[in-house]
Write a protein that holds these residues in place. Structure first.
Motif, PDB file in Angstrom:
ATOM      1  N   GLN A 153       0.820  -1.216   0.000  1.00 31.30           N
ATOM      2  CA  GLN A 153       0.000   0.000   0.000  1.00 31.30           C
ATOM      3  C   GLN A 153       0.857   1.271   0.000  1.00 31.30           C
ATOM      4  OE1 GLN A 153      -1.882   0.843   3.968  1.00 31.30           O
ATOM      5  NE2 GLN A 153      -1.027  -1.164   4.499  1.00 31.30           N
ATOM      6  N   TYR A 154       2.136   1.155   0.372  1.00 30.98           N
ATOM      7  CA  TYR A 154       3.003   2.339   0.461  1.00 30.98           C
ATOM      8  C   TYR A 154       3.744   2.618  -0.846  1.00 30.98           C
ATOM      9  CZ  TYR A 154       2.186   1.761   5.451  1.00 30.98           C
ATOM     10  OH  TYR A 154       1.599   1.642   6.673  1.00 30.98           O
ATOM     11  N   LYS A 155       3.769   1.657  -1.771  1.00 27.28           N
ATOM     12  CA  LYS A 155       4.533   1.849  -2.997  1.00 27.28           C
ATOM     13  C   LYS A 155       3.981   3.027  -3.797  1.00 27.28           C
ATOM     14  CE  LYS A 155       6.528  -0.501  -6.973  1.00 27.28           C
ATOM     15  NZ  LYS A 155       6.643  -1.751  -7.740  1.00 27.28           N
ATOM     16  N   GLY A 156       4.882   3.932  -4.163  1.00 29.31           N
ATOM     17  CA  GLY A 156       4.486   5.123  -4.915  1.00 29.31           C
ATOM     18  C   GLY A 156       4.158   6.309  -4.032  1.00 29.31           C
ATOM     19  N   GLN A 157       4.001   6.074  -2.729  1.00 26.48           N
ATOM     20  CA  GLN A 157       3.722   7.178  -1.815  1.00 26.48           C
ATOM     21  C   GLN A 157       5.006   7.925  -1.451  1.00 26.48           C
ATOM     22  OE1 GLN A 157       1.519   6.282   1.726  1.00 26.48           O
ATOM     23  NE2 GLN A 157       0.001   5.018   0.673  1.00 26.48           N
ATOM     24  N   THR A 158       4.851   9.186  -1.104  1.00 27.12           N
ATOM     25  CA  THR A 158       5.965   9.959  -0.542  1.00 27.12           C
ATOM     26  C   THR A 158       5.729  10.053   0.963  1.00 27.12           C
ATOM     27  OG1 THR A 158       6.340  11.235  -2.556  1.00 27.12           O
ATOM     28  CG2 THR A 158       7.127  12.189  -0.495  1.00 27.12           C
ATOM     29  N   VAL A 159       6.724   9.636   1.727  1.00 28.58           N
ATOM     30  CA  VAL A 159       6.564   9.591   3.180  1.00 28.58           C
ATOM     31  C   VAL A 159       7.627  10.456   3.856  1.00 28.58           C
ATOM     32  CG1 VAL A 159       5.570   7.277   3.111  1.00 28.58           C
ATOM     33  CG2 VAL A 159       8.039   7.529   3.401  1.00 28.58           C
ATOM     34  N   ARG A 160       7.313  10.879   5.073  1.00 30.41           N
ATOM     35  CA  ARG A 160       8.271  11.611   5.899  1.00 30.41           C
ATOM     36  C   ARG A 160       8.908  10.622   6.855  1.00 30.41           C
ATOM     37  NH1 ARG A 160       6.674  15.355   9.269  1.00 30.41           N
ATOM     38  NH2 ARG A 160       8.303  16.870   8.847  1.00 30.41           N
ATOM     39  N   ALA A 161      10.241  10.595   6.879  1.00 27.24           N
ATOM     40  CA  ALA A 161      10.949   9.630   7.715  1.00 27.24           C
ATOM     41  C   ALA A 161      12.182  10.279   8.339  1.00 27.24           C
ATOM     42  CB  ALA A 161      11.346   8.408   6.890  1.00 27.24           C
ATOM     43  N   GLU A 162      12.524   9.804   9.508  1.00 26.82           N
ATOM     44  CA  GLU A 162      13.662  10.337  10.248  1.00 26.82           C
ATOM     45  C   GLU A 162      14.910   9.493   9.984  1.00 26.82           C
ATOM     46  OE1 GLU A 162      14.826  10.027  14.856  1.00 26.82           O
ATOM     47  OE2 GLU A 162      13.118  11.387  14.501  1.00 26.82           O
ATOM     48  N   ILE A 163      16.046  10.160   9.803  1.00 27.41           N
ATOM     49  CA  ILE A 163      17.307   9.444   9.600  1.00 27.41           C
ATOM     50  C   ILE A 163      17.732   8.791  10.908  1.00 27.41           C
ATOM     51  CG2 ILE A 163      19.750   9.650   9.009  1.00 27.41           C
ATOM     52  CD1 ILE A 163      19.047  12.039   7.257  1.00 27.41           C
ATOM     53  N   VAL A 164      17.898   7.467  10.867  1.00 24.09           N
ATOM     54  CA  VAL A 164      18.358   6.714  12.027  1.00 24.09           C
ATOM     55  C   VAL A 164      19.862   6.479  11.927  1.00 24.09           C
ATOM     56  CG1 VAL A 164      18.166   4.520  13.272  1.00 24.09           C
ATOM     57  CG2 VAL A 164      16.113   5.595  12.295  1.00 24.09           C
ATOM     58  N   GLU A 165      20.309   6.129  10.711  1.00 22.69           N
ATOM     59  CA  GLU A 165      21.727   5.840  10.511  1.00 22.69           C
ATOM     60  C   GLU A 165      22.127   6.262   9.106  1.00 22.69           C
ATOM     61  OE1 GLU A 165      24.770   1.960  10.450  1.00 22.69           O
ATOM     62  OE2 GLU A 165      22.691   1.741  11.159  1.00 22.69           O
ATOM     63  N   ILE A 166      23.287   6.891   9.008  1.00 26.35           N
ATOM     64  CA  ILE A 166      23.801   7.312   7.702  1.00 26.35           C
ATOM     65  C   ILE A 166      25.286   6.964   7.640  1.00 26.35           C
ATOM     66  CG2 ILE A 166      24.068   9.668   8.625  1.00 26.35           C
ATOM     67  CD1 ILE A 166      23.717  10.696   5.771  1.00 26.35           C
ATOM     68  N   ASP A 167      25.656   6.133   6.664  1.00 25.82           N
ATOM     69  CA  ASP A 167      27.038   5.655   6.542  1.00 25.82           C
ATOM     70  C   ASP A 167      27.398   5.556   5.057  1.00 25.82           C
ATOM     71  OD1 ASP A 167      29.501   4.477   6.642  1.00 25.82           O
ATOM     72  OD2 ASP A 167      28.898   2.770   7.873  1.00 25.82           O
ATOM     73  N   PRO A 168      27.966   6.637   4.471  1.00 23.33           N
ATOM     74  CA  PRO A 168      28.314   6.633   3.044  1.00 23.33           C
ATOM     75  C   PRO A 168      29.310   5.537   2.675  1.00 23.33           C
ATOM     76  CG  PRO A 168      28.378   8.865   3.936  1.00 23.33           C
ATOM     77  CD  PRO A 168      28.247   7.939   5.096  1.00 23.33           C
ATOM     78  N   ALA A 169      30.237   5.205   3.591  1.00 25.77           N
ATOM     79  CA  ALA A 169      31.246   4.190   3.271  1.00 25.77           C
ATOM     80  C   ALA A 169      30.606   2.850   2.960  1.00 25.77           C
ATOM     81  CB  ALA A 169      32.223   4.057   4.444  1.00 25.77           C
ATOM     82  N   ASP A 170      29.521   2.523   3.637  1.00 22.38           N
ATOM     83  CA  ASP A 170      28.826   1.252   3.403  1.00 22.38           C
ATOM     84  C   ASP A 170      27.549   1.432   2.593  1.00 22.38           C
ATOM     85  OD1 ASP A 170      30.719  -0.183   4.758  1.00 22.38           O
ATOM     86  OD2 ASP A 170      29.653  -0.113   6.679  1.00 22.38           O
TER      87      ASP A 170
END
Length: 400
Positions: A153-170
């Motif tokens: 049901q969420y496919k194609g929707q735009t949602v607001r989400a909070e960044i939990v983890e961000i790791d460009p190296a991986d």
């Protein structure tokens, strides 16, 4: 001839050398049978190929529909095909270059705790894949504050989400929609509980339904309409009369800020069945109803949606009965006569026996009772000796 060869060799030597990882500009020349784009790498005199999987983060994107011949793209060289310079070509990627730039921007502009608006591009086992310029992932446990059985049901929707983890190296970006919903819910609770009160009538939308009732969205906070409060008519299940997304008026019955619970009613915003009962069922009228409940003292008969009247045990039959269940059963249809109606007190007195003929034995009994009464009167009347009347005089008067 030697001069022409020398010029060609000189041109090739002058062409910029291409290495894996280089960022180049490519002009779209054609599309092959595999729906890949053939591009000319500017300033090199050689061609490269963009496979479909290297065009976009969105797996549903179709570059043959989005690009046209002559478009110039920024690309990154991912691999070389062939060894000689004249016939060599390269695998190129638009997606990886965009991802590289997106990671740089993401790391520079954002940190854990920041909120992103991202489209859901794919549903996979365990969660949702979103496009934040890079592929991000929302685990299923972080999508809602409750269990969700169908993620499609969420496919194609735009949602607001909070960044939990961000790791460009991986290449790792984990997001949580639940965290955002929790914060929004807290704000909504404060607003709703501050603006509405018990007995208020407000509008809401049907958010979801269960067997025991319907949850109504009042603006980020759900209130419950129990199945018994949906209609004055009997409702087996909410989905029989309501649909998700429907706008309804509800009356606030109770509020509990500590438990974050709101009890609502739909039927109490509608005209009650007792409001017209004096008109629809006046005293003396004959109605058809259904026996709803049996007690020791009588039977409750429903004569209209939400309106029950009492047939007292003395009004069920001309014959003596020990209990209403001896002659009636729940669900049975009966005809009743209205003896009295009090809409304000929501009381309706009914009779079944008033519509039935008195048995012959009871008629004779009544007649005998009348005769006994007459003889008694005569006896009493003739007991007064002072008047000097004889029995003959009295009987003569009676005959007259």
């Amino acid at each position: 001839m030697n001069e022409e060869n020398n010029e060609l060799l000189a041109a090739l030597d002058a062409a910029a050398e291409i290495n894996v990882g280089d960022i180049v500009k490519g002009e779209v020349l054609a599309f092959d049978d595999q729906r890949q784009a053939i591009v000319g790498i500017q300033g090199t005199g050689v061609e490269g190929v963009i496979p479909g999987r290297e065009y976009s983060n969105n797996p549903d994107a179709d570059m043959t529909a989005e690009l046209k011949i002559g478009d110039v793209l920024d690309l990154v060289v991912t691999r070389k095909i062939g060894s000689d310079k004249e016939g060599g070509s390269y695998l190129l990627s638009k997606k990886r270059l965009e991802v590289r730039k997106a990671w740089e921007n993401l790391e520079k502009d954002h940190k854990p705790g920041d909120i992103l608006e991202v489209p859901v591009i794919q549903v996979v086992r365990g969660g949702l894949v979103v496009d934040a310029g890079v592929r991000g992932f929302i685990p299923a446990s972080m999508i809602e504050n409750r269990f969700v059985s169908d993620l499609n049901q969420y496919k194609g929707q735009t949602v607001r989400a909070e960044i939990v983890e961000i790791d460009p190296a991986d290449n790792r970006l984990i997001l949580s929609r639940r965290a955002v919903l929790s914060a929004e819910h807290s704000a909504a609770i404060e607003k709703v509980f501050g603006e509405i009160s018990v007995n208020d009538v407000v509008e809401g939308k049907v958010a979801r339904m269960t067997d025991f009732g319907a949850f109504i969205d009042l603006g980020g906070v759900d209130g419950l309409v129990h199945v018994s409060e949906i209609s004055y008519d009997r409702v087996s299940k909410p989905s029989d009369v309501l649909s998700v997304g429907e706008t309804v008026k509800v009356k606030v019955l109770a509020m509990d800020a500590e438990k974050q619970r709101i009890s609502l009613s739909i039927k109490q915003t509608q005209p009650g069945p007792w409001e017209k009962i004096a008109q629809d069922a006046p005293e003396g009228s004959i109605l058809e109803g259904t026996v709803k409940r049996l007690t020791d003292f009588g039977a409750f008969v429903e004569v209209a949606a939400g309106v029950e009247g009492l047939v007292h045990i003395s009004q069920i039959s001309h014959n003596h009965i020990d209990a209403p269940s001896d002659v009636l059963k729940s669900g049975e249809s009966v005809k009743v006569k209205v003896l009295s109606v009090d809409p304000a007190a929501q009381r309706l007195s009914l009779s079944i026996k008033a519509l039935e003929e008195r048995p012959a034995a009871q008629k004779a009994e009544k007649s005998e009772d009348n005769s006994s009464a007459s003889s008694s009167d005569i006896k009493n009347y003739t007991s007064d000796d002072e008047e000097g009347f004889t029995i003959g005089d009295i009987l003569g008067d009676l005959n007259k």
